[in-house]
Design an enzyme around this catalytic site. Structure first.
Site, PDB file in Angstrom:
ATOM      1  N   ARG A  46       0.845  -1.210   0.000  1.00 44.12           N
ATOM      2  CA  ARG A  46       0.000   0.000   0.000  1.00 44.12           C
ATOM      3  C   ARG A  46       0.874   1.252   0.000  1.00 44.12           C
ATOM      4  O   ARG A  46       0.433   2.342  -0.311  1.00 44.12           O
ATOM      5  CB  ARG A  46      -0.964  -0.005   1.194  1.00 44.12           C
ATOM      6  CG  ARG A  46      -1.953   1.142   1.124  1.00 44.12           C
ATOM      7  CD  ARG A  46      -3.155   1.122   2.075  1.00 44.12           C
ATOM      8  NE  ARG A  46      -3.202   0.123   3.085  1.00 44.12           N
ATOM      9  CZ  ARG A  46      -2.660   0.238   4.304  1.00 44.12           C
ATOM     10  NH1 ARG A  46      -2.023   1.354   4.654  1.00 44.12           N
ATOM     11  NH2 ARG A  46      -2.758  -0.741   5.168  1.00 44.12           N
ATOM     12  N   TYR A  99     -13.082  20.681 -13.919  1.00 41.92           N
ATOM     13  CA  TYR A  99     -13.653  19.351 -14.077  1.00 41.92           C
ATOM     14  C   TYR A  99     -14.770  19.214 -13.038  1.00 41.92           C
ATOM     15  O   TYR A  99     -14.547  19.523 -11.859  1.00 41.92           O
ATOM     16  CB  TYR A  99     -12.553  18.307 -13.863  1.00 41.92           C
ATOM     17  CG  TYR A  99     -13.078  16.902 -13.923  1.00 41.92           C
ATOM     18  CD1 TYR A  99     -13.558  16.384 -15.123  1.00 41.92           C
ATOM     19  CD2 TYR A  99     -13.120  16.101 -12.794  1.00 41.92           C
ATOM     20  CE1 TYR A  99     -14.054  15.102 -15.178  1.00 41.92           C
ATOM     21  CE2 TYR A  99     -13.619  14.814 -12.850  1.00 41.92           C
ATOM     22  CZ  TYR A  99     -14.087  14.325 -14.048  1.00 41.92           C
ATOM     23  OH  TYR A  99     -14.587  13.056 -14.101  1.00 41.92           O
ATOM     24  N   ASP A 170      -4.235  21.251 -12.421  1.00 38.88           N
ATOM     25  CA  ASP A 170      -4.689  20.030 -13.095  1.00 38.88           C
ATOM     26  C   ASP A 170      -4.190  20.134 -14.537  1.00 38.88           C
ATOM     27  O   ASP A 170      -4.699  20.932 -15.326  1.00 38.88           O
ATOM     28  CB  ASP A 170      -6.218  19.943 -13.033  1.00 38.88           C
ATOM     29  CG  ASP A 170      -6.757  18.636 -13.614  1.00 38.88           C
ATOM     30  OD1 ASP A 170      -6.088  18.062 -14.499  1.00 38.88           O
ATOM     31  OD2 ASP A 170      -7.844  18.195 -13.197  1.00 38.88           O
ATOM     32  N   LYS A 195      -6.504   9.788 -19.073  1.00 45.26           N
ATOM     33  CA  LYS A 195      -6.709  10.508 -20.323  1.00 45.26           C
ATOM     34  C   LYS A 195      -5.468  10.368 -21.214  1.00 45.26           C
ATOM     35  O   LYS A 195      -5.192   9.295 -21.683  1.00 45.26           O
ATOM     36  CB  LYS A 195      -7.056  11.964 -20.017  1.00 45.26           C
ATOM     37  CG  LYS A 195      -8.159  12.125 -18.938  1.00 45.26           C
ATOM     38  CD  LYS A 195      -9.508  11.615 -19.364  1.00 45.26           C
ATOM     39  CE  LYS A 195     -10.522  11.546 -18.222  1.00 45.26           C
ATOM     40  NZ  LYS A 195     -10.713  12.758 -17.456  1.00 45.26           N
TER      41      LYS A 195
HETATM   42  C1  LIG Z   1     -11.214  13.048 -16.199  1.00 50.47           C
HETATM   43  C2  LIG Z   1     -10.645  14.190 -15.465  1.00 50.47           C
HETATM   44  C3  LIG Z   1     -10.439  14.120 -14.083  1.00 50.47           C
HETATM   45  C4  LIG Z   1     -10.835  12.912 -13.264  1.00 50.47           C
HETATM   46  O1  LIG Z   1     -10.029  11.817 -13.538  1.00 50.47           O
HETATM   47  P1  LIG Z   1     -10.474  10.268 -13.355  1.00 50.47           P
HETATM   48  O2  LIG Z   1      -9.277   9.526 -13.781  1.00 50.47           O
HETATM   49  O3  LIG Z   1     -11.684  10.066 -14.208  1.00 50.47           O
HETATM   50  O4  LIG Z   1     -10.805  10.081 -11.900  1.00 50.47           O
HETATM   51  C5  LIG Z   1      -9.857  15.208 -13.466  1.00 50.47           C
HETATM   52  N1  LIG Z   1      -9.508  16.325 -14.159  1.00 50.47           N
HETATM   53  C6  LIG Z   1      -9.705  16.427 -15.484  1.00 50.47           C
HETATM   54  C7  LIG Z   1      -9.304  17.686 -16.199  1.00 50.47           C
HETATM   55  C8  LIG Z   1     -10.282  15.372 -16.188  1.00 50.47           C
HETATM   56  O5  LIG Z   1     -10.487  15.496 -17.509  1.00 50.47           O
END
Ligand SMILES: *Cc1c(COP(=O)(O)O)cnc(C)c1O
Length: 377
Positions: A46, A99, A170, A195
């Protein structure tokens, strides 16, 4: 080394004779140990895993971090980790078009009395800086999801630092190949590795990159306790995806730029948001702070504002897949407001397009056929 080389060369096993070229998927819950657990020992899975470590090394190199990244079970788990640095009773400043998961999570914590949330138009630098008075953390997304607004990263990160406000960016849309927020003064960079990094719509994973080892230590101990960790196979898939990030992005961005130009000339289209368009409100900023391209997500607003007609357009597409998410090799399209949680300031008829690596003429013909029908209505 250029970042296009790092994506290929980073996180490889030690180059000894007969060593595998790729890191193995290490399936273990614990590690052999004798006596006192020394600093840096693996101990229990973990806390760390050698397959995550390979991914964490590459991502840190790409983001220009002084210490390895931290892997998380999802982008949202990574965001949860980063937001844990906002003190109880503190204040978080967050873009109104973040997001939607980030916004919802922040609002829940606000509802539970844990911290206060201030939403801002992140493209409005003066208003965002004014909102930092007495704040503890500035959350930045640029370009924003799904409206593609561009924040002035150097000005906001400098302003936050002057006010001793912690910053998290982000960087899911920009990817470390186009945008390196740590170099501009960010404390944390967050990714949905689901992504572009993983890139094949086959894995959910997230990561946080830290500007200093003490910050990483705090988040690492928090992650170890909360347990929001990925499986080793997820980390292996994400690393495998990173190997082709540069070539995937190159193709996707070239197609996105071409489609943006064509879309804005189509009579059914009222507006296209894409930072690569010279007339886009975010173009100058993006040109100054993104290197090598403007990403591969577009927002398209048709003249028709009837949601059902726009949904019908989506349902008729054959090359584009109607699905949420982005950053994969396949092109995806979604009317964002079909999610009830999407902010009301996002137009009802806005389509978010994630441009993949298919042939650009096939992508265009498919879209054009759908849009032509909207004109004929
Ligand atoms: C999809 C996304 C998230 C969340 O990510 P997950 O892997 O789906 O939990 C956060 N920020 C942005 C900009 C995103 O496109």
């Amino acid at each position: 080394m250029h970042r296009d080389t790092v994506v290929v060369a980073g996180g490889r096993p030690e180059p000894t004779h007969d060593a595998p070229v790729n890191p193995p998927v290490v399936l273990t819950s614990t590690y052999r140990g004798v006596g006192t657990v020394a600093e840096g020992d693996r101990s229990y899975a973990r806390l760390t895993n050698p397959t995550w470590e390979a991914f964490e090394d590459v991502l840190a190199q790409l983001e220009g971090a002084p210490c390895p990244a931290l892997s998380y079970a999802s982008g949202m788990a990574a965001i949860t980790g980063a937001l844990s640095l906002v003190p109880v009773g503190g204040t978080l400043v967050v873009p109104r078009h973040s997001y939607q998961g980030t916004l919802q999570l922040a609002r829940r914590w606000q509802d539970r009395g844990i911290f206060t949330v201030r939403t801002v138009d992140i493209a409005d630098t003066a208003a965002t800086l004014a909102a930092l008075d007495g704040a503890d953390m500035l959350w930045i997304e640029s370009p924003t999801n799904p409206v593609l607004e561009v924040a002035d990263l150097p000005a906001l990160l400098r302003g936050a630092r002057e006010r001793a406000v912690l910053t998290a960016v982000d960087n899911t849309f920009g990817t470390p190949l186009l945008q390196q927020p740590l170099a501009l003064g960010a404390d944390l960079v967050v990714h949905s590795a689901t992504k572009y990094l993983a890139g094949h719509s086959d894995v959910i994973m997230g990561a946080v990159v830290c500007a200093s080892q003490p910050l990483r230590d705090r988040l690492h101990s928090q992650r170890s306790l909360e347990g929001g960790i990925p499986g080793p196979f997820e980390a292996w898939l994400a690393l495998r995806g990173v190997r082709t990030l540069a070539v995937r992005l190159e193709r996707s961005m070239a197609s996105a730029a071409e489609l943006a130009h064509r879309l804005q000339r189509h009579p059914a289209v009222a507006r296209v948001r894409y930072p690569g368009l010279p007339e886009d409100p975010g173009h100058e900023r993006a040109a100054a702070q993104m290197h090598g391209g403007f990403g591969a997500v577009l927002a398209v607003v048709p003249h028709v504002d009837d949601a059902a007609a726009v949904e019908e357009l989506v349902s008729r597409l054959r090359v584009w897949t109607p699905a949420t998410s982005l950053g994969g090799v396949e092109s995806l399209v979604e009317r964002r407001r079909r999610h009830h949680d999407e902010p009301g300031s996002v137009p009802e008829n806005l389509l978010r397009l994630s441009v993949g690596i298919e042939n650009v003429e096939d992508l265009w013909q498919d879209l054009r056929a759908g849009l032509d029908r909207l004109v004929d209505r």
